[in-house]
Design an enzyme around this catalytic site. Sequence first.
Site, PDB file in Angstrom:
ATOM      1  N   CYS A 206      -4.795  66.863  82.084  1.00  0.00           N
ATOM      2  CA  CYS A 206      -5.945  66.331  81.800  1.00  0.00           C
ATOM      3  C   CYS A 206      -6.950  66.018  82.696  1.00  0.00           C
ATOM      4  O   CYS A 206      -8.261  66.002  82.491  1.00  0.00           O
ATOM      5  CB  CYS A 206      -5.695  65.030  80.730  1.00  0.00           C
ATOM      6  N   HIS A 285      -2.715  62.788  94.134  1.00  0.00           N
ATOM      7  CA  HIS A 285      -1.418  63.479  93.639  1.00  0.00           C
ATOM      8  C   HIS A 285      -0.300  62.818  94.289  1.00  0.00           C
ATOM      9  O   HIS A 285      -0.080  62.761  95.623  1.00  0.00           O
ATOM     10  CB  HIS A 285      -1.503  64.708  94.109  1.00  0.00           C
ATOM     11  N   HIS A 369     -23.041  54.382  84.851  1.00  0.00           N
ATOM     12  CA  HIS A 369     -22.320  55.048  83.567  1.00  0.00           C
ATOM     13  C   HIS A 369     -20.809  55.544  84.096  1.00  0.00           C
ATOM     14  O   HIS A 369     -20.451  55.864  85.365  1.00  0.00           O
ATOM     15  CB  HIS A 369     -23.194  56.281  83.196  1.00  0.00           C
ATOM     16  N   HIS A 373     -11.632  59.481  80.855  1.00  0.00           N
ATOM     17  CA  HIS A 373     -11.020  60.298  80.210  1.00  0.00           C
ATOM     18  C   HIS A 373     -10.436  59.572  78.882  1.00  0.00           C
ATOM     19  O   HIS A 373      -9.863  58.717  78.778  1.00  0.00           O
ATOM     20  CB  HIS A 373      -9.838  60.956  81.021  1.00  0.00           C
ATOM     21  N   HIS A 402     -13.166  58.902  69.254  1.00  0.00           N
ATOM     22  CA  HIS A 402     -13.423  58.862  67.938  1.00  0.00           C
ATOM     23  C   HIS A 402     -13.903  60.110  67.152  1.00  0.00           C
ATOM     24  O   HIS A 402     -13.278  60.512  66.301  1.00  0.00           O
ATOM     25  CB  HIS A 402     -14.400  57.440  67.254  1.00  0.00           C
ATOM     26  N   ASN A 406      -8.823  63.624  71.904  1.00  0.00           N
ATOM     27  CA  ASN A 406      -8.360  64.134  73.257  1.00  0.00           C
ATOM     28  C   ASN A 406      -8.635  65.509  73.562  1.00  0.00           C
ATOM     29  O   ASN A 406      -7.730  66.333  72.790  1.00  0.00           O
ATOM     30  CB  ASN A 406      -6.877  63.491  73.470  1.00  0.00           C
TER      31      ASN A 406
END
Length: 484
Positions: A206, A285, A369, A373, A402, A406
């Site tokens: 993702c 990573h 802002h 994710h 909502h 995802n």
Amino acid sequence: MTRLFKLCFLPLMVAIAMKASHLSTQDLQTFYLYVQNNLASLTIFSISLALGSALYIMSRPKPVYLVDFSCYLPPSHLKASIKKIMHHVRLVRQSGTWKLESDYLMDFCEKILERSGLGQETYLPEGLHCLPLQQNLAMSRKETEEVIIRAVDDLFRNTGISPSDIGILVVNSSTFNPTPSLSAILVNKFKLRDSIKSLNLGGMGCSAGVIAIDVAKSLLQVHKNSYALVVSTENITQNLYMGNNKSMLVTNCLFRIGGAAILLSNRSKDRKRAKYELVQTVRVHTGADDRSYECATQEEDEDGTVGGTLSKDLPMVAARTLKINIATLGPLVLPISEKFHFFVRFVKKKFLNPKLKHYIPNFKLAFEHFCIHAGGRALIDQMEKNLNLTPLDVEASRMTLHRFGNTSASSIWYELAYTEAKGRMKKGDRIWQIALGSGFKCNSSVWVALRNVKPSANNPWEECLHRYPVEIDIDLNERSSDPI
């Protein structure tokens, strides 16, 4: 404190100007005489200064501008409410296609759906609306082609850019990578030029949306006067888990169809019409550690059915990777005052009181802002708590979860589109996009708004914005046992 250099430089320039204004005629004559006597030395110095300045300007990284972006809005007939999903699952189960072993697993799925933070208007691909389900390669390809082609088509229409102007193409899809590749599909559909630098990123989870931006940025530093097209998506059709492993069923309840297309440029003339400038990208990573590597994997269950597995180490791994990312990003974006507070607390903890908690910097001094994710309700809740954010700060993430669920790597773009649609993006505002993914990775990108940004045409929120934000009423007593 964020403008410390300018605050120090301005008084210095004022002092020099005041000193120069008091120079007498004799002082000026002395200066001119010095110049005449040292003309050769001053010439060499001036040329060296000019060459040094030119080398500095040429070696500086080229600014990368985000001209515009678009998010895919599926057709209304693909909407799937919780009631509709559960009814369809029962029909599939009765047909024998999906042999769930017990009603307990059905109840478990329904409970996860109700507590996930997803609303009643998320979207599932056409193949999963069919009876029996169609999870073949043709339907998987149809889903992804519909998403990426529509998103790119809207982007070209909004920007007026010709497909032949694109010099760099980066496409990311974690689990669906057919041959020819997704990037080749776009090259063929839009007749992109033969010399295009195209890349197809797979298996990166993702957080791949930020990775794709970072890859495009690196290529834009090499290729002058270029446009880069970045496309982020994920395939749902072939990734529906049809087994009986409880932990693997969770992904069925969260992931939904979606995608985004982003146009980047390093052309200086595009600054006037661009929405944002890319300030930083930070990639972490931790896959060298076995627990990080194995915490989120695609594998077969005990019956040989393929699905996604989330290990019990996932929360710990995610927290550790996120901490490293924040520790790397913080010094690059936080004002000096926050760095000073952090240093003082570190010294006190190290030498005076080891029981002191680490100082948590106020990232709201660095960003206006936040695009976190939309991986799940618990992830957003933890980020809100750990970074001391307000409900308004995470509103875009919660509402994206909502409304669209995802959508994997593209979720951060639906969140940015929400902020634009609400009219909250002002000139100079800074945006933090942060995403986590398998491997395990945590990646961040930082943007600054170049103007008061208005939503582009075909913004995915334009038809439903009047209903948002919505209240997501979930029993707080359930949060401690929330598996998401």
